[in-house]
Scaffold this motif. Structure first.
Motif, short mmCIF file in Angstrom:
data_model
loop_
_atom_site.label_atom_id
_atom_site.label_comp_id
_atom_site.label_asym_id
_atom_site.label_seq_id
_atom_site.Cartn_x
_atom_site.Cartn_y
_atom_site.Cartn_z
N THR A 1 33.65 45.77 0.78
CA THR A 1 34.00 46.55 1.95
C THR A 1 34.79 47.76 1.47
N PRO B 1 43.08 49.63 13.41
CA PRO B 1 41.72 49.48 12.88
C PRO B 1 40.71 50.02 13.90
N LYS C 1 35.00 49.93 6.70
CA LYS C 1 36.04 49.69 7.71
C LYS C 1 36.82 50.99 7.85
N THR D 1 37.32 50.54 2.71
CA THR D 1 38.20 50.90 3.81
C THR D 1 38.51 52.38 3.70
N ARG E 1 34.67 47.73 11.74
CA ARG E 1 33.88 47.63 10.51
C ARG E 1 32.44 47.86 10.88
#
Length: 137
Positions: A82, A127, A115, A84, A130
């Motif tokens: 992932t 956040p 993300k 970010t 994602r």
């Protein structure tokens, strides 16, 4: 064991043309995800002609990648990674804006998920979700 050669990501970023994502050449020294995202956000400051961006008012702060090996019943599943992406800015990050970030980053096939985290001054970071490029296009 044969090695699979993944072609290097090209020096391109996703901007908007006629309300849709469009792959455009990026003026960057190298094709790292960090430099491409930097160029993507820098495009907000430049005259884009027929192209547009949904990222005006947002600043790119940096990235962090994580490779997560998943252990399940003693079988190690393929690692997923992932990326970010940290941004700052006020206003709404639209679906097109998210797609510009995620699709630009996912030109590097190593990142299965992207993300997005908005870092706020004097407030907790938020956040933004994602995503994969395919689900935002």
């Amino acid at each position: 064991m044969p090695t699979v050669r993944i072609p290097p990501p090209s020096k391109t970023i996703y901007l908007i043309r006629d309300g849709k994502l469009a792959l455009e050449p990026a003026d960057v020294e190298n094709d790292t995800v960090g430099s491409l995202l930097g160029a993507l956000f820098a495009a907000s400051e430049q005259p884009l002609g027929e192209r547009d961006t949904a990222l005006r008012g947002f600043t790119y702060l940096g990235i962090k990648d994580s490779l997560n090996p998943v252990q399940r019943d003693e079988i190690q599943l393929p690692r997923t990674s992932t990326l970010t992406v940290y941004i700052r800015g006020d206003g709404t990050l639209t679906k097109l804006g998210k797609a510009q970030i995620v699709c630009t980053a996912q030109q590097d096939a190593a990142f299965e998920l992207v993300k997005i985290v908005r870092e706020n001054v004097h407030r907790p970071s938020k956040p933004e979700g994602r995503y994969t490029c395919g689900e935002l296009k």
